[in-house]
Scaffold this motif. Structure first.
Motif, PDB file in Angstrom:
ATOM      1  N   VAL A 182       0.833  -1.207   0.000  1.00 39.07           N
ATOM      2  CA  VAL A 182       0.000   0.000   0.000  1.00 39.07           C
ATOM      3  C   VAL A 182       0.866   1.255   0.000  1.00 39.07           C
ATOM      4  CG1 VAL A 182      -1.700   1.324   1.314  1.00 39.07           C
ATOM      5  CG2 VAL A 182      -1.977  -1.157   1.062  1.00 39.07           C
ATOM      6  N   HIS A 183       1.933   1.237   0.788  1.00 38.94           N
ATOM      7  CA  HIS A 183       2.863   2.373   0.803  1.00 38.94           C
ATOM      8  C   HIS A 183       3.539   2.532  -0.558  1.00 38.94           C
ATOM      9  CE1 HIS A 183       6.586   4.376   2.946  1.00 38.94           C
ATOM     10  NE2 HIS A 183       6.050   5.158   2.030  1.00 38.94           N
ATOM     11  N   GLU A 184       3.860   1.417  -1.197  1.00 37.87           N
ATOM     12  CA  GLU A 184       4.477   1.481  -2.523  1.00 37.87           C
ATOM     13  C   GLU A 184       3.567   2.197  -3.524  1.00 37.87           C
ATOM     14  OE1 GLU A 184       5.364  -2.581  -3.486  1.00 37.87           O
ATOM     15  OE2 GLU A 184       6.488  -2.857  -1.630  1.00 37.87           O
ATOM     16  N   PRO A 188       5.439   8.336  -4.662  1.00 40.18           N
ATOM     17  CA  PRO A 188       5.906   8.564  -6.036  1.00 40.18           C
ATOM     18  C   PRO A 188       7.281   7.957  -6.300  1.00 40.18           C
ATOM     19  CG  PRO A 188       6.126  10.575  -4.730  1.00 40.18           C
ATOM     20  CD  PRO A 188       5.372   9.593  -3.884  1.00 40.18           C
ATOM     21  N   LEU A 189       7.983   7.532  -5.267  1.00 42.02           N
ATOM     22  CA  LEU A 189       9.277   6.897  -5.457  1.00 42.02           C
ATOM     23  C   LEU A 189       9.131   5.494  -6.043  1.00 42.02           C
ATOM     24  CD1 LEU A 189      11.055   7.829  -2.103  1.00 42.02           C
ATOM     25  CD2 LEU A 189      11.201   9.031  -4.292  1.00 42.02           C
ATOM     26  N   SER A 190       8.030   4.832  -5.756  1.00 39.36           N
ATOM     27  CA  SER A 190       7.849   3.446  -6.176  1.00 39.36           C
ATOM     28  C   SER A 190       6.671   3.257  -7.119  1.00 39.36           C
ATOM     29  CB  SER A 190       7.666   2.538  -4.955  1.00 39.36           C
ATOM     30  OG  SER A 190       6.771   3.121  -4.025  1.00 39.36           O
ATOM     31  N   ASN A 191       5.792   4.249  -7.212  1.00 43.83           N
ATOM     32  CA  ASN A 191       4.628   4.157  -8.091  1.00 43.83           C
ATOM     33  C   ASN A 191       4.852   5.061  -9.303  1.00 43.83           C
ATOM     34  OD1 ASN A 191       2.145   4.212  -9.368  1.00 43.83           O
ATOM     35  ND2 ASN A 191       0.950   4.409  -7.478  1.00 43.83           N
ATOM     36  N   LEU A 229       0.223   4.372   8.506  1.00 46.07           N
ATOM     37  CA  LEU A 229       0.800   5.111   7.389  1.00 46.07           C
ATOM     38  C   LEU A 229       2.211   5.574   7.727  1.00 46.07           C
ATOM     39  CD1 LEU A 229      -2.259   7.376   6.425  1.00 46.07           C
ATOM     40  CD2 LEU A 229      -1.442   5.346   5.197  1.00 46.07           C
ATOM     41  N   SER A 230       3.076   5.575   6.725  1.00 43.42           N
ATOM     42  CA  SER A 230       4.382   6.215   6.856  1.00 43.42           C
ATOM     43  C   SER A 230       4.220   7.682   6.485  1.00 43.42           C
ATOM     44  CB  SER A 230       5.416   5.560   5.940  1.00 43.42           C
ATOM     45  OG  SER A 230       5.962   4.399   6.521  1.00 43.42           O
ATOM     46  N   ALA A 231       4.445   8.554   7.451  1.00 40.98           N
ATOM     47  CA  ALA A 231       4.175   9.978   7.253  1.00 40.98           C
ATOM     48  C   ALA A 231       5.236  10.680   6.424  1.00 40.98           C
ATOM     49  CB  ALA A 231       4.042  10.677   8.607  1.00 40.98           C
TER      50      ALA A 231
END
Length: 356
Positions: A182-184, A188-191, A229-231
């Motif tokens: 989900v974080h990926e 924008p770094l991974s998606n 969530l990673s903020a």
């Protein structure tokens, strides 16, 4: 009474105190099934006085495990194994919670003490998936998910949620942090997608919103739903706390009850300013922006520190991890130091400290 040991009521559920057990991977499951290790590990933390006890990241599909030894709840047998664990947690006065997860491109890795690199197919690993064919550091390159695959994955979360409730869990947490699937999608770094699951923040948040809607619809109204969530990605050009505050605002009307605020995990280039309570400002910012309750986590080790976080309205609860591994009875010590009196199991009352 201290704030740390005051109850917190969300929906119809009252959690007896605000010192909670953070999800901690144990790398000790067999075919995704919890073992006696999990009963003793989680049971000892409930016995130690924590108000809410979370299991580790628990995969909704086999390919979602961080390692071949990680927990899962993609079948009924796994859920049945959890029933005795939730029953024991509840018998100690704590609330049982489960974190539902998919590790995405960070799946199929070795346990930390075995090297933490990708497990080869010949050694029991599998091909990982992600929003885009972008590897995490030196891990194996994932296969980009086709948009047509995503609805089934969303429904896997819903099915896992139903099994979790049947197993006795009162709190469900969707894992949207630490560089997992989900974080990926959020970052924008991974998606790098250009379809409806990529592009701007609304597109990158679409998977999370669909999972939340599916899970909320799959479980009874009284079941609590959290999202971790990673903020911040802690990388220029990555997610910021403003982005994640906006995501939390989108979650607020969808039946989410609390945001569990962590950070990092999606890039080996992250540069984290670590220190005591280093993620607390994120919890405060997201709480203010979204209107949702938050929980703070990360280098929270002392009772007075935890109490201050709550008294300053930075968060509504605190989650502890390594501090509890070092001291499973941390909550009982903290209550004593803060002038409160937690109930003790009768078997342990002879050890209860006196204020005389």
């Amino acid at each position: 009474m201290s704030l740390l040991f005051s109850p917190l009521t969300l929906r119809e559920r009252t959690i007896p105190n605000r010192a909670w057990v953070s999800p901690m991977c144990q790398y000790s499951s067999v075919d995704g099934r919890p073992t006696d290790w999990h009963l003793v590990h989680l049971g000892s933390l409930a016995r130690g006085g924590a108000g809410l006890v979370f299991t580790e990241a628990t995969a909704v599909v086999p390919e979602g495990r961080i390692s071949p030894q990680d927990a899962g709840i993609w079948n009924d047998e796994q859920a049945e194994d959890y029933a005795r664990i939730t029953a024991f947690i509840r018998s100690q006065g704590a609330v049982p919670g489960i974190q539902l997860a998919h590790a995405g491109r960070k799946a199929s890795t070795y346990a930390p003490w075995r090297g933490r690199h990708s497990v080869a197919l010949a050694d029991g690993g599998w091909t990982t998936v992600g929003p885009s064919a972008v590897a995490f550091g030196d891990y194996a390159e994932p296969r980009a998910l086709d948009a047509a695959e995503i609805p089934a994955l969303v429904q896997a979360w819903a099915a896992a949620a139903r099994r979790a409730v049947a197993a006795g869990f009162d709190v469900l947490e969707i894992h949207g942090a630490h560089g997992y699937l989900v974080h990926e999608f959020l970052s924008p770094l991974s998606n790098l997608r250009t379809d409806g699951y990529g592009g701007d923040l609304a597109g990158r948040a679409r998977l999370l919103l669909e999972i939340v809607d599916a899970v909320r619809a799959a479980v009874p109204e009284h079941v609590l739903l959290f999202v971790r969530l990673s903020a911040s990605d802690w990388v220029p050009g990555g997610l910021t706390v403003d982005d994640v505050s906006e995501v939390a605002t989108l979650l607020a009307p969808r039946g989410v009850d609390l945001i569990d605020v962590s950070s990092g995990g999606n890039s080996p280039a992250q540069d984290i300013a670590i220190g005591p309570g280093y993620q607390v400002p994120f919890a405060r910012a997201i709480r203010a922006a979204s209107g949702l309750p938050t929980a703070a986590v990360g280098l929270i080790t002392e009772p007075e520190q935890a109490e201050k976080i709550l008294s300053e309205s930075s968060a509504d609860a605190v989650l502890l991890a390594r501090a509890l591994l070092r001291e499973p009875n941390w909550a009982r010590r903290a209550a004593f130091e803060l002038g409160d009196d937690l109930p003790w199991p009768p078997q342990d009352e002879r050890a209860k400290p006196s204020r005389d």
